[in-house]
Enzyme design. Sequence first.
Site, short mmCIF file in Angstrom:
data_model
loop_
_atom_site.label_atom_id
_atom_site.label_comp_id
_atom_site.label_asym_id
_atom_site.label_seq_id
_atom_site.Cartn_x
_atom_site.Cartn_y
_atom_site.Cartn_z
N CYS A 75 60.13 17.43 86.58
CA CYS A 75 60.79 17.24 87.98
C CYS A 75 59.45 16.96 88.70
O CYS A 75 59.47 15.94 89.62
CB CYS A 75 61.31 18.54 88.16
SG CYS A 75 62.82 18.70 87.57
N HIS A 76 58.33 17.93 88.66
CA HIS A 76 57.11 17.51 89.58
C HIS A 76 56.17 17.60 88.77
O HIS A 76 54.93 17.88 89.65
CB HIS A 76 57.41 18.62 90.82
CG HIS A 76 58.60 18.69 91.46
ND1 HIS A 76 59.60 19.74 91.20
CD2 HIS A 76 59.46 18.00 92.46
CE1 HIS A 76 60.68 19.61 91.85
NE2 HIS A 76 60.66 18.47 92.33
N GLY A 77 56.27 17.52 87.38
CA GLY A 77 54.88 17.52 86.81
C GLY A 77 54.09 18.80 86.47
O GLY A 77 52.99 18.78 86.61
#
Lengths: 428, 174
Positions: free
Chosen positions: B138-140
Amino acid sequence: MGSSERTVFENPVVEWIDSRLPVFTMMQKEYGVFPTPKNFNYLWNFGAIAMFMLVTMIVTGIVLAMHYTADVTQSFDAVERIMRDVNGGWLLRYMHSNGGSFFFIAVYIHIFRGMYYGSYKQPRELLWILGVVIFILMMATAFIGYVLPWGQMSLWGATVITNLFSAIPLVGDSIVTLLWGGFSVDNPTLTRFFALHYLLPFVIFAVVFLHIWALHVTGSNNPLGLEPKTEKDTLPFHPYYTMKDSFGVVVFLLLYAYVVFFAPNMLGHPDNYIPANSLVTPAHIVPEWYFLPFYAMLRAITFDIGIPFTDIVIISAKLGGVITMFGSLLLWLVLPWLDTHPLRSARFRPLYKKLLILLVLDFIFLGYVGSQAADATLLGIPLSVFGLIATGLYFAYFIVILPWLSKNEKGRELPASIHEAVLAKNKK
Amino acid sequence: MTADSEDRRDFLYLTGAAFGAVGVACAVAPMINSLNPAKDTLALASTEVDISAIPVGESKTVMWRGKPVFIKHRTAEEIAEARKVNVDVLPDKQSDEDRVEKPEWLVVVGICTHLGCVPVGQKTSDAHGDYDGWFCPCHGSHYDTSARIRKGPAPKNLAVPPYEFISDTVIRIG
Ligand code: HEM
Ligand code: FES
């Protein structure tokens, strides 16, 4: 509301009712003869268009609700049944899902109009604030509505957004459990979201009523930003603006109908046609387009803010993102006190005009950033860097530039009255 | 009216308003409370899992409280990798020893502590991130072989749920 002067009507039935409950007098006063600046341009159509969209959403929503079931085992299928089996169900659903988008298009333009012509300035501050409240309620309603079809984006969008509240210190986790009614976004969440999705549009309706009430106390602003002084500056609302508004609504409807009939999934996300699965997160979660700039601001803060050279974190990246996102909207609420320049309309403020247009471009760019994966790059530089810069510019516009302009921008000379400006223009 | 009776009236107004406010709060409290997890939701709060069929190096996902729980049968290398890390450099400082009952079994809630996505890495063919554990797309966020956060926006390690070994092959989560 009650005891003010009454119009006498010739129709005996109307007169009978009006003498007991003066609704006809009120309509006559507020929408018949209501004095309205005579120099409106088409940007003044978007209030009526937004009202039309709100009614469309409520009507299509109520009919959809008659075929919909809020249950994690049934919702996805209920929506598919609406699409395939319910008579004209596909039309209702596409009107409702795209109607959300067109409602936001209308309201974004309406808000831009307010900013460009300084409609939030004294004496219309409360009118503006009510508008921002409507916008925030709309965001809540649309977010919750998107959860109802219970596809993959419904579930994961809801998971990511409700998890934002866990960033609140101390009580965050309890608040999230309270929102969910469980330990993840699940059936209790879906049922309460449906109840709220049914309720909130009516709350919006009530706030719209207050918004329009406040409008009718101060009267409308106009492209020149001058208050009407004499009767020469205004026209009666009917038939002049009832006509113009109807025309605008019809043109807007054409665009809306085009998308509903020819590109109904253009603005949606294909992953939402996959049933929700709590074991698999889609690779790339994106909210609906109208949330993208705010989503980008949420993701812009990727670092903790703390005391340098220690491990003490005052604001975690997560909380920082949440504060930034909500802050970006709170700025709109206090806009009348950030921009205190005496001139309203950007027409007479060349510098303000240019910078406002830059803000709009910045906002659109933020939308682009929000639409991309978190690890995307642009020109070889991580996109999150651009996201942070664009977020910084957005805040700088409101907190630094506007107050500075209020003190320092000279502005152009104003015409003596609306009437004279209109005449001068027609002579050319 | 005398000044004295005005004071009394103010007092009555204030106490009246105060009682009203407390009354409204009392009336609202049960409604808000009804939104908290219901008894049947809470009753689902524990689950038993047979772990005998999980080969070394592989993992299994089970549901607990509507959330995925990762049960990983770690290899000796993975355990060694998790234990050789200097705890002081971690964003959320926790030693591997504090996160497991038995070194070869890692049990964690498979919910990214950032915004709640399910990290990938359960299948051997999945991406495992820069630290050989799990990766949240999703956001790493990157998690290591002890499911501790190493890189990315997530603030905390994947949570260890309360669990116990009922026998050598069965654990009860919750
Ligand atoms: C402010 C006005 C409203 C907005 C912005 C709004 C927005 C939305 C959105 C974005 C969806 C998801 C559409 C999709 O992707 O399928 C949705 C679904 C839904 N809405 Fe609304 N809505 C509004 C008013 C209402 C009202 C008044 C009702 C009446 C109960 C309603 C009932 C429903 C139902 C039953 C669904 C699920 C069916 C479906 O997904 O098509 N909505 N809404
Ligand atoms: S939810 Fe996992 S990195 Fe954001």
